[in-house]
Design a protein around this motif. Structure first.
Motif, PDB file in Angstrom:
ATOM      1  N   GLN A  61       0.767  -0.977   0.091  1.00  0.00           N
ATOM      2  CA  GLN A  61      -0.023  -0.117  -0.248  1.00  0.00           C
ATOM      3  C   GLN A  61       0.885   1.534  -0.319  1.00  0.00           C
ATOM      4  OE1 GLN A  61      -3.636   0.154  -0.310  1.00  0.00           O
ATOM      5  NE2 GLN A  61      -2.600  -2.660  -1.230  1.00  0.00           N
ATOM      6  N   LEU A  62       2.329   1.231   0.255  1.00  0.00           N
ATOM      7  CA  LEU A  62       3.339   2.092   0.511  1.00  0.00           C
ATOM      8  C   LEU A  62       2.844   2.887  -1.253  1.00  0.00           C
ATOM      9  CD1 LEU A  62       6.544   1.052   1.287  1.00  0.00           C
ATOM     10  CD2 LEU A  62       4.844   2.086   3.159  1.00  0.00           C
ATOM     11  N   ALA A  63       2.982   2.466  -2.123  1.00  0.00           N
ATOM     12  CA  ALA A  63       2.914   3.278  -3.573  1.00  0.00           C
ATOM     13  C   ALA A  63       1.873   3.856  -3.254  1.00  0.00           C
ATOM     14  CB  ALA A  63       2.797   2.581  -4.893  1.00  0.00           C
ATOM     15  N   LYS A  64       0.409   3.837  -2.727  1.00  0.00           N
ATOM     16  CA  LYS A  64      -0.862   4.201  -2.497  1.00  0.00           C
ATOM     17  C   LYS A  64      -0.773   5.548  -2.082  1.00  0.00           C
ATOM     18  CE  LYS A  64      -3.668   0.659  -4.580  1.00  0.00           C
ATOM     19  NZ  LYS A  64      -5.131  -0.165  -4.195  1.00  0.00           N
ATOM     20  N   MET A  65      -0.382   5.566  -0.765  1.00  0.00           N
ATOM     21  CA  MET A  65      -0.692   6.236   0.313  1.00  0.00           C
ATOM     22  C   MET A  65       0.997   6.951  -0.670  1.00  0.00           C
ATOM     23  SD  MET A  65      -0.084   4.103   3.681  1.00  0.00           S
ATOM     24  CE  MET A  65       0.130   5.577   5.107  1.00  0.00           C
ATOM     25  N   PHE A  66       1.800   7.479  -1.221  1.00  0.00           N
ATOM     26  CA  PHE A  66       2.036   8.629  -1.623  1.00  0.00           C
ATOM     27  C   PHE A  66       1.553   8.790  -3.306  1.00  0.00           C
ATOM     28  CE2 PHE A  66       5.059   6.902   1.385  1.00  0.00           C
ATOM     29  CZ  PHE A  66       5.588   8.143   2.577  1.00  0.00           C
ATOM     30  N   GLY A  67       1.481   8.295  -3.312  1.00  0.00           N
ATOM     31  CA  GLY A  67       0.542   8.631  -4.751  1.00  0.00           C
ATOM     32  C   GLY A  67       1.250   8.075  -6.174  1.00  0.00           C
ATOM     33  N   ILE A  68       2.113   6.578  -5.885  1.00  0.00           N
ATOM     34  CA  ILE A  68       3.246   6.504  -6.826  1.00  0.00           C
ATOM     35  C   ILE A  68       2.292   5.660  -7.840  1.00  0.00           C
ATOM     36  CG2 ILE A  68       5.712   5.893  -7.295  1.00  0.00           C
ATOM     37  CD1 ILE A  68       6.378   7.165  -4.968  1.00  0.00           C
ATOM     38  N   GLU A  69       3.295   5.293  -9.078  1.00  0.00           N
ATOM     39  CA  GLU A  69       2.603   4.420  -9.628  1.00  0.00           C
ATOM     40  C   GLU A  69       4.138   4.048 -10.120  1.00  0.00           C
ATOM     41  OE1 GLU A  69      -0.025   3.038 -10.612  1.00  0.00           O
ATOM     42  OE2 GLU A  69      -1.401   3.785  -9.560  1.00  0.00           O
ATOM     43  N   VAL A  70       4.407   2.634  -9.797  1.00  0.00           N
ATOM     44  CA  VAL A  70       6.086   1.371 -10.820  1.00  0.00           C
ATOM     45  C   VAL A  70       5.224   0.072 -10.773  1.00  0.00           C
ATOM     46  CG1 VAL A  70       7.056   2.271  -8.579  1.00  0.00           C
ATOM     47  CG2 VAL A  70       6.121   0.346  -8.353  1.00  0.00           C
ATOM     48  N   GLU A  71       6.263   0.077 -11.909  1.00  0.00           N
ATOM     49  CA  GLU A  71       6.054  -1.277 -12.522  1.00  0.00           C
ATOM     50  C   GLU A  71       6.197  -2.455 -11.390  1.00  0.00           C
ATOM     51  OE1 GLU A  71       4.827  -2.319 -16.095  1.00  0.00           O
ATOM     52  OE2 GLU A  71       4.273  -0.122 -15.741  1.00  0.00           O
ATOM     53  N   LYS A  72       5.304  -3.572 -11.407  1.00  0.00           N
ATOM     54  CA  LYS A  72       5.744  -4.552 -10.315  1.00  0.00           C
ATOM     55  C   LYS A  72       6.301  -5.208 -11.178  1.00  0.00           C
ATOM     56  CE  LYS A  72       1.253  -4.550  -8.198  1.00  0.00           C
ATOM     57  NZ  LYS A  72      -0.156  -5.927  -8.070  1.00  0.00           N
ATOM     58  N   ALA A  73       7.540  -5.689 -10.083  1.00  0.00           N
ATOM     59  CA  ALA A  73       8.698  -6.038 -10.585  1.00  0.00           C
ATOM     60  C   ALA A  73       8.216  -8.303 -10.198  1.00  0.00           C
ATOM     61  CB  ALA A  73      10.253  -5.966  -9.640  1.00  0.00           C
ATOM     62  N   ALA A  74       9.285  -9.413 -10.653  1.00  0.00           N
ATOM     63  CA  ALA A  74       9.489 -10.344 -10.279  1.00  0.00           C
ATOM     64  C   ALA A  74       9.176 -10.864  -8.858  1.00  0.00           C
ATOM     65  CB  ALA A  74      10.436 -11.310 -11.114  1.00  0.00           C
ATOM     66  N   HIS A  75       9.749 -10.316  -7.685  1.00  0.00           N
ATOM     67  CA  HIS A  75       9.734  -9.710  -6.514  1.00  0.00           C
ATOM     68  C   HIS A  75       8.692  -9.519  -6.121  1.00  0.00           C
ATOM     69  CE1 HIS A  75      12.501 -13.573  -7.308  1.00  0.00           C
ATOM     70  NE2 HIS A  75      11.769 -14.509  -6.530  1.00  0.00           N
ATOM     71  N   HIS A  76       8.265  -9.041  -4.885  1.00  0.00           N
ATOM     72  CA  HIS A  76       7.458  -8.311  -4.093  1.00  0.00           C
ATOM     73  C   HIS A  76       8.669  -7.414  -3.477  1.00  0.00           C
ATOM     74  CE1 HIS A  76       4.725  -6.184  -2.100  1.00  0.00           C
ATOM     75  NE2 HIS A  76       5.227  -6.043  -1.198  1.00  0.00           N
ATOM     76  N   HIS A  77       9.320  -7.377  -3.271  1.00  0.00           N
ATOM     77  CA  HIS A  77      10.217  -6.990  -2.512  1.00  0.00           C
ATOM     78  C   HIS A  77      11.478  -5.926  -3.329  1.00  0.00           C
ATOM     79  CE1 HIS A  77      12.874 -10.493  -3.360  1.00  0.00           C
ATOM     80  NE2 HIS A  77      13.582  -9.721  -3.883  1.00  0.00           N
ATOM     81  N   GLU A  78      11.577  -6.599  -4.632  1.00  0.00           N
ATOM     82  CA  GLU A  78      11.865  -5.661  -5.343  1.00  0.00           C
ATOM     83  C   GLU A  78      10.651  -4.489  -6.361  1.00  0.00           C
ATOM     84  OE1 GLU A  78      12.667  -8.589  -8.583  1.00  0.00           O
ATOM     85  OE2 GLU A  78      14.315  -9.455  -8.157  1.00  0.00           O
ATOM     86  N   THR A  79       9.695  -5.135  -5.640  1.00  0.00           N
ATOM     87  CA  THR A  79       8.510  -3.897  -6.320  1.00  0.00           C
ATOM     88  C   THR A  79       8.940  -2.300  -5.100  1.00  0.00           C
ATOM     89  OG1 THR A  79       7.475  -4.965  -6.969  1.00  0.00           O
ATOM     90  CG2 THR A  79       6.308  -3.527  -6.680  1.00  0.00           C
ATOM     91  N   VAL A  80       8.613  -2.679  -3.973  1.00  0.00           N
ATOM     92  CA  VAL A  80       8.737  -2.299  -2.593  1.00  0.00           C
ATOM     93  C   VAL A  80      10.270  -1.172  -2.919  1.00  0.00           C
ATOM     94  CG1 VAL A  80       8.966  -1.728  -0.151  1.00  0.00           C
ATOM     95  CG2 VAL A  80       7.256  -3.947  -1.059  1.00  0.00           C
ATOM     96  N   LEU A  81      11.200  -2.008  -3.161  1.00  0.00           N
ATOM     97  CA  LEU A  81      12.354  -1.040  -3.313  1.00  0.00           C
ATOM     98  C   LEU A  81      11.955   0.037  -4.792  1.00  0.00           C
ATOM     99  CD1 LEU A  81      15.036  -3.292  -3.510  1.00  0.00           C
ATOM    100  CD2 LEU A  81      15.293  -1.726  -1.199  1.00  0.00           C
ATOM    101  N   ARG A  82      11.333  -0.407  -5.775  1.00  0.00           N
ATOM    102  CA  ARG A  82      11.350   0.293  -6.451  1.00  0.00           C
ATOM    103  C   ARG A  82      10.288   1.688  -6.317  1.00  0.00           C
ATOM    104  NH1 ARG A  82       9.561  -3.234 -12.237  1.00  0.00           N
ATOM    105  NH2 ARG A  82      11.576  -3.871 -11.979  1.00  0.00           N
ATOM    106  N   VAL A  83       9.965   1.356  -5.135  1.00  0.00           N
ATOM    107  CA  VAL A  83       8.840   2.493  -4.676  1.00  0.00           C
ATOM    108  C   VAL A  83       9.691   3.537  -3.617  1.00  0.00           C
ATOM    109  CG1 VAL A  83       6.642   3.281  -3.273  1.00  0.00           C
ATOM    110  CG2 VAL A  83       6.492   0.793  -4.203  1.00  0.00           C
TER     111      VAL A  83
END
Length: 754
Positions: A152-174
């Protein structure tokens, strides 16, 4: 099982001694739960990758059905965080999030979950949830709560990122995007919602904090124009680079569609060949599968490239500038030589191609938008055999995990209310809730801890409270959905984060580690694996189940085998743990576990170890109180052990054999081979018979005081003459006094001699 009206219709028991006061309590509790249920269900639907109104569908019929046919009167059923996350993890590999196919698969998944739960309940197989041990569930739940919160971090900061193969990689992108891409008014809305929920919990605990948080932030969003969107044509974009990016995005999407279509056609051609086994057919199939694999690789490369193009469009910042002709042109901020006033506009690329005539721009925060009103359409879910095969493993996991969550909550409430609970009836209720919900557009549901707690605290007395909650959801669907248009997405993200924080429980992991180190290790491994493999959550929980099963089997394969001696309290105890002296000629061995095929050889190994350590051993007494069952392999192991000991001129006897084990020994003939006289009802009776016999044979080289007879040494004396007769039954009789008296007589005889 005898069927009665109350077993078929459990809700009939609600109305025994029901009065207006109870009705008023249920009505107030139902309204209170609904105030939590409505915004929470919309948030959880988005967590599952579905439009928010599908959460309302899941909060309408399923809670009613679960209340009517389940055994718990206060369990609040509906969308929940963990099941929503599992739904998203199950469907994301199959379809684009939010697409028509994705929604159809979600409804199909609810049907499969419901059918599996219903069958388990009807077949009285509720105990199958025991395969999910507490450490596995604890480790998985902790990981799932962290995954949900960080998603939910991306929605809380109003950010859109591409999803990575693993969740932790997506969180790092955010996290990398937060410093320069955050929409701070969106983050402010999220913080305000969290502050309201925490403040309400602290100062007004009887009011659900979600209600004022949603009401206040929605009002502010409406009053301030928080949502600031507009649609322009591509010609109004004054940056050639941005126009080229839009064109590249659309071309890339078209190429992905073409490659997908080619792969589907090749698959149909391969399927048309059937199972023909001619050389030509085999060669054609191999060629087609090779081409499909190549297309799959190209498709994956194209999707990665397309993700980069989407990220590039999201990174574009446009400013509105006035043209000489009096119009408005949108120019990339970095192309402007001087700073322009006004809002910064962002492109909002979706999963479909961008219409050059309708280019979406956003300068404000994201809101729920239009929520379709009215009742869901009633219809049969999508039921394609290929999709069912893909979804079935996930359906089984969601069924067991969801039911374990529901039954745990129901048991906790039943302990406080004194209500009788039937796990199989609860499975039937949860199963029917998912099945009926699937026909009305619902995705998988389960029992909710937070809403059940609200139901209990608000004074709910029967399942009518849940029905009243569902009826208020119905009113919302019919008349109140326009009120949610301006609800910020960041507030729903805050609602989810606040709900899942309570799921994190590392104390339970620490407690499991203190209790049994291997249980703590299972919880930690499940937690780490679930985090690492997310969004493939099934791998983490399956690894946990495999580990707990392996540990279970290992412990059953190597049960505790204890060598006994007489303790200070006059009771046989573990010689190693209590530092007791062992007898050189008699070994009393306790086997703590079912004797079956997996550990039959282990007993023989341990007896051999005891024999090797003591060459003077003359008799082995097997204390069988821990042997709860005996299969054919265990019986054969006992028979071979008795035969080998007899061949080595070592006596063998048993005591405290359970009736079912004794029955197996009788049917197999093992009892006759060992000799009924060598099977004793208790340790005292066995020792009273064995010690005089063995130590009479070992006169001069035996124990001065047998450690199986007495803990404190007595003066040494040579054992000669004839020992008094020993009763083997252990019952009081002539000159008797029970087995303890017999042991005393044996002890005196051995100490003083005849």
């Amino acid at each position: 099982m005898t069927l009665t009206m109350t077993s078929l219709f459990p809700f009939l028991t609600w109305f025994r001694d029901y009065d207006r006061a109870l009705l008023r309590a249920d009505l107030m509790a139902g309204l209170t739960v609904a105030l939590v249920l409505i915004p929470q269900s919309m948030a959880y639907a988005q967590l599952a990758g579905l439009p928010s109104h599908y959460g309302l569908y899941a909060a309408f019929l399923p809670p009613m059905v679960a209340a009517l046919f389940g055994s718990s009167r206060l369990l609040a059923t509906g969308p929940v965080a963990v099941v929503s996350l599992m739904t998203a993890a199950s469907l994301e590999p199959l379809a684009t999030t939010g697409s028509t196919a994705y929604i159809g698969y979600a409804v199909t998944l609810a049907l499969l979950v419901g059918l599996f739960q219903f069958l388990l309940g009807v077949l009285r197989l509720g105990l199958v949830v025991n395969f999910l041990s507490h450490p596995v569930v604890n480790g998985f739940t902790n990981a799932a709560a962290i995954i949900i919160a960080t998603s939910q971090l991306a929605k809380m900061f109003g950010i859109e990122v591409e999803k990575a193969a693993h969740h932790h990689e997506t969180v790092l992108r955010v996290l990398r995007e937060i410093p320069h891409a955050s929409h701070w008014p969106t983050f402010g809305m999220a913080l305000l919602a969290i502050a309201i929920m925490l403040g309400t919990k602290r100062y007004l605990p009887k009011i659900p904090g979600i209600l004022p948080a949603v009401a206040i932030t929605t009002s502010i969003s409406w009053a301030t124009g928080f949502e600031n969107n507009r649609v322009i044509s591509l010609d109004q974009v004054g940056s050639a680079e941005v126009r080229e990016q839009v064109g590249s995005f659309n071309r890339s999407l078209a190429e992905i569609g073409a490659l997908t279509e080619q792969r589907l056609l090749l698959g149909e051609r391969a399927a048309a060949l059937g199972a023909a086994n001619t050389p030509a057919a085999r060669e054609a199939r191999l060629r087609l599968h090779h081409e499909m694999d190549l297309l799959a690789l190209r498709l994956q490369e194209k999707k990665t490239e397309h993700g980069g193009l989407r990220a590039g469009l999201r990174a574009v910042s446009l400013l509105a500038v006035e043209t000489p002709a009096g119009g408005v042109s949108f120019v990339s901020r970095r192309e402007l030589q001087e700073r322009a006033a006004g809002p910064v506009w962002r492109l909002v690329p979706g999963s479909a191609a961008i219409d050059p005539a309708r280019l979406p721009l956003a300068a404000g925060g994201a809101v729920i938008g239009t929520v379709p009103g009215g009742l869901p359409e009633i219809g049969l879910p999508v039921f394609k055999l290929k999709i069912v095969r893909e979804l079935l493993p996930y359906a089984v996991i969601i069924s067991l995990l969801g039911f374990m969550e529901a039954i745990s909550i129901a048991k906790a409430m039943a302990a406080r209310t004194g209500q009788k609970l039937d796990a199989n009836q609860e499975l039937i209720g949860q199963g029917l809730a998912n099945v009926v919900g699937a026909f009305a557009g619902s995705y998988p549901v389960s029992g909710s801890f937070s809403r059940s707690a609200v139901n209990l605290q608000a004074g709910g007395r029967s399942g009518l409270s849940n029905i009243f909650s569902a009826l208020l959801v119905l009113v919302t669907l019919l008349f109140l959905t326009p009120l949610f248009h301006h609800l910020p997405q960041a507030v729903l993200a805050a609602v989810i984060m606040m709900a899942v924080i309570g799921l994190i429980n590392f104390r339970a992991t620490a407690h499991a580690w203190k209790t049994q180190a291997h249980d703590g290790l299972i919880a930690v491994v499940t937690f780490a694996a679930t985090l690492y493999w997310s969004p493939h959550l099934d791998r983490g929980i399956l690894l946990g189940v495999a580990l707990s099963t392996a540990v279970f089997l290992y412990r059953r394969m190597r049960p505790k085998v204890t060598t006994l001696a007489m303790g200070r309290d006059g009771v046989l105890a573990c010689a190693a743990d209590n530092q007791l002296r062992l007898c050189r000629h008699i070994a009393a061995v306790r086997f703590d576990g079912t004797l079956f095929f997996a550990n039959a050889s282990y007993l023989d190994e341990q007896i051999f170890r005891i024999r090797s350590a003591n060459p003077q051993l003359a008799h082995i007494l097997l204390v069988a109180e821990g042997i709860n069952d005996l299969d054919a392999s265990g019986e054969e192991a006992l028979a071979l052990l008795a035969g080998r000991l007899r061949a080595a001129r070592i006596g063998f006897s048993l005591c405290r054999v359970k009736e079912n084990v004794l029955a197996v020994m009788g049917r197999s003939g093992l009892l006759a081979r060992i000799g009924p006289a060598n099977v004793y009802p208790s340790e005292e009776a066995a020792l009273a018979a064995i010690i005089p016999m063995i130590h009479h044979r070992t006169t001069g080289k035996g124990c001065r005081v047998c450690p199986l007879l007495q803990h404190v040494p007595v003066p040494a004396a040579r054992v000669t003459g004839t020992l008094p007769p020993v009763r083997m039954a252990g019952a009081k009789g002539e000159g008797g006094g029970g087995t303890r008296a017999m042991l005393a007589r044996v002890r005196n005889a051995l100490a003083a001699g005849a």
